[in-house]
Design a protein around this motif. Structure first.
Motif, PDB file in Angstrom:
ATOM      1  N   LYS A   3       0.829  -1.212   0.000  1.00 41.17           N
ATOM      2  CA  LYS A   3       0.000   0.000   0.000  1.00 41.17           C
ATOM      3  C   LYS A   3       0.856   1.251   0.000  1.00 41.17           C
ATOM      4  O   LYS A   3       0.555   2.228  -0.705  1.00 41.17           O
ATOM      5  CB  LYS A   3      -0.916  -0.002   1.236  1.00 41.17           C
ATOM      6  N   TYR A  26       5.437  11.439   3.958  1.00 38.96           N
ATOM      7  CA  TYR A  26       3.989  11.445   3.766  1.00 38.96           C
ATOM      8  C   TYR A  26       3.468  12.828   3.418  1.00 38.96           C
ATOM      9  O   TYR A  26       2.306  12.979   3.057  1.00 38.96           O
ATOM     10  CB  TYR A  26       3.232  10.808   4.940  1.00 38.96           C
ATOM     11  N   LYS A  68       0.294  -0.131  10.138  1.00 41.51           N
ATOM     12  CA  LYS A  68      -1.076   0.348   9.918  1.00 41.51           C
ATOM     13  C   LYS A  68      -1.143   1.874   9.999  1.00 41.51           C
ATOM     14  O   LYS A  68      -1.837   2.521   9.212  1.00 41.51           O
ATOM     15  CB  LYS A  68      -2.027  -0.276  10.943  1.00 41.51           C
ATOM     16  N   GLU A 102       0.363   3.294   6.802  1.00 39.09           N
ATOM     17  CA  GLU A 102      -0.591   3.179   5.696  1.00 39.09           C
ATOM     18  C   GLU A 102      -1.735   4.181   5.841  1.00 39.09           C
ATOM     19  O   GLU A 102      -2.240   4.711   4.844  1.00 39.09           O
ATOM     20  CB  GLU A 102      -1.115   1.749   5.628  1.00 39.09           C
ATOM     21  N   PHE A 103      -2.127   4.456   7.070  1.00 41.59           N
ATOM     22  CA  PHE A 103      -3.160   5.451   7.334  1.00 41.59           C
ATOM     23  C   PHE A 103      -2.697   6.841   6.903  1.00 41.59           C
ATOM     24  O   PHE A 103      -3.460   7.604   6.282  1.00 41.59           O
ATOM     25  CB  PHE A 103      -3.489   5.434   8.831  1.00 41.59           C
ATOM     26  N   SER A 105      -3.016   7.446   3.230  1.00 43.04           N
ATOM     27  CA  SER A 105      -4.344   7.213   2.646  1.00 43.04           C
ATOM     28  C   SER A 105      -4.896   8.504   2.055  1.00 43.04           C
ATOM     29  O   SER A 105      -4.538   9.611   2.487  1.00 43.04           O
ATOM     30  CB  SER A 105      -5.309   6.664   3.695  1.00 43.04           C
ATOM     31  N   ALA A 106      -5.762   8.391   1.075  1.00 41.33           N
ATOM     32  CA  ALA A 106      -6.291   9.565   0.370  1.00 41.33           C
ATOM     33  C   ALA A 106      -6.984  10.566   1.297  1.00 41.33           C
ATOM     34  O   ALA A 106      -6.734  11.781   1.197  1.00 41.33           O
ATOM     35  CB  ALA A 106      -7.223   9.129  -0.752  1.00 41.33           C
ATOM     36  N   GLN A 125      -4.270  12.398   3.356  1.00 41.64           N
ATOM     37  CA  GLN A 125      -3.477  13.243   2.469  1.00 41.64           C
ATOM     38  C   GLN A 125      -4.255  14.507   2.079  1.00 41.64           C
ATOM     39  O   GLN A 125      -3.698  15.600   2.015  1.00 41.64           O
ATOM     40  CB  GLN A 125      -3.091  12.456   1.214  1.00 41.64           C
ATOM     41  N   ARG A 184       0.615  11.735  -2.589  1.00 34.78           N
ATOM     42  CA  ARG A 184      -0.293  11.170  -3.589  1.00 34.78           C
ATOM     43  C   ARG A 184      -0.567  12.222  -4.660  1.00 34.78           C
ATOM     44  O   ARG A 184      -0.563  13.426  -4.389  1.00 34.78           O
ATOM     45  CB  ARG A 184      -1.623  10.771  -2.955  1.00 34.78           C
TER      46      ARG A 184
END
Length: 343
Positions: free
Chosen positions: A106, A125, A277, A280-281, A284-285, A288, A301
């Motif tokens: 991911k 991130y 986790k 990955e959070f 996430s869209a 972000q 992203r």
């Protein structure tokens, strides 16, 4: 025996300096050591808790303090994640053996290679540009279109900058060393400090305010600080925003220097699965989107809406220098800044 007792005392002391000593190392928890200081972070951690049922414990301090704490704690560290606002600090943590490589499809599908460690020890991130803010009524943008031009002799005492102790400036200097070599980087630093209108003091917002007030004509700052002034409830700060413009330097050659907010899983993470986790959070869209729109940071992203201010400033050419180089060239960068009298 005295050394062991003293080391144990230091570990215990550092473990209690910023938060209580009862960080959970087992159960459904994740322990975060964070250098970030934004209100949105706690909101996101609370959202993560609601979504996953994993309790988030946060230790807040400077990157150097957190890295020192991790070194002293060793295998007994309760930390699962290290978050910093500078790639150089993440490189330092990796080099010190404080992080571990992580495999997550991911994350790897979202975070481009240029925004993560080559061995997946840390990941960005968000990122921010170290751009130029200037007074358009007093200085021509063409005369300051590159970082190099800020060091020109004929520019004069028209530049304000924050301290050389700040990691954003250290990483900018490291990028200059990486691109130009130590000799030319030293010449640039001497020229830049020779153009200082005052001794370095304050944060990025203070430099922008000094430009707006006519104490100088140009500074280098992170873009989100400019946006924060533009959305401020304080009318005087909004007026500061209206008096300056943002310029992305070096658009005709290597591009504008960027730095990141990044995260790495610690080497001895007792809750590694929960740490992944959280990682990955963060990429996430929905998260972000919030980091961009609410905190004016560039998302990693490319499928999320940007802050209106980031949209206003438009796309720009990003320096493709590996972010790992910001850590590798930190030591010579700091040495050069000291030699040049950049306080």
């Amino acid at each position: 025996m005295k050394i062991n007792l003293y080391s144990g005392f230091l570990i215990g002391l550092l473990a209690c300096v910023f938060v209580s000593c009862d960080l959970g190392t087992t159960g459904n928890v994740v322990n975060v050591y964070s250098h970030r200081h934004y209100p949105i972070d706690q909101e996101l951690f609370s959202e993560f808790e609601r979504e996953t049922g994993i309790r988030v414990n946060v230790v807040s301090a400077t990157a150097d303090e957190l890295i020192t704490r991790l070194e002293l704690e060793g295998e007994r560290s309760p930390a699962d994640l290290l978050i910093t606002v500078d790639a150089g600090n993440l490189h330092k943590a990796k080099t010190a053996g404080l992080l571990q490589s992580v495999s997550s499809s991911k994350v790897e599908e979202v975070v481009p290679p240029r925004l993560r460690d080559s061995e997946n020890y840390w990941f960005a991130y968000t990122y921010r540009a170290r751009a130029i803010a200037f007074a358009p009524d007093r200085i021509d943008a063409a005369t300051i279109s590159t970082y190099e031009k800020l060091a020109r002799l004929d520019l004069g005492a028209r530049v304000v900058m924050r301290s050389s102790e700040n990691p954003y400036n250290q990483s900018l200097m490291a990028s200059i060393v990486a691109h130009l070599g130590s000799e030319q980087a030293t010449e640039w630093c001497r020229g830049l400090t020779g153009n200082f209108a005052r001794n370095p003091r304050g944060n990025d917002r203070d430099q922008i305010k000094a430009v707006a007030a006519g104490q100088a004509d140009v500074t280098v700052c992170n873009t989100y600080y400019v946006a924060k002034l533009g959305e401020s409830p304080n009318a005087e700060e909004r007026e500061v925003f209206n008096k300056i413009e943002v310029l992305f330097p070096n658009q005709q050659d290597r591009g504008t220097h960027i730095n990141i907010s990044g995260v790495g899983v610690t080497r001895h993470a007792p809750n590694k699965d929960n740490a992944v986790k959280m990682l990955e959070f963060l990429i996430s869209a929905p998260v972000q989107h919030r980091l961009s729109v609410e905190n004016h940071e560039y998302p990693v992203r490319d499928d999320v809406e940007l802050s209106p201010y980031l949209e206003l400033w438009g796309e720009f050419l990003i320096d493709t220098l590996s972010l790992e180089k910001l850590g590798e060239f930190n030591a010579p960068a700091v040495r050069i800044m000291d030699e040049c009298g950049w306080m």
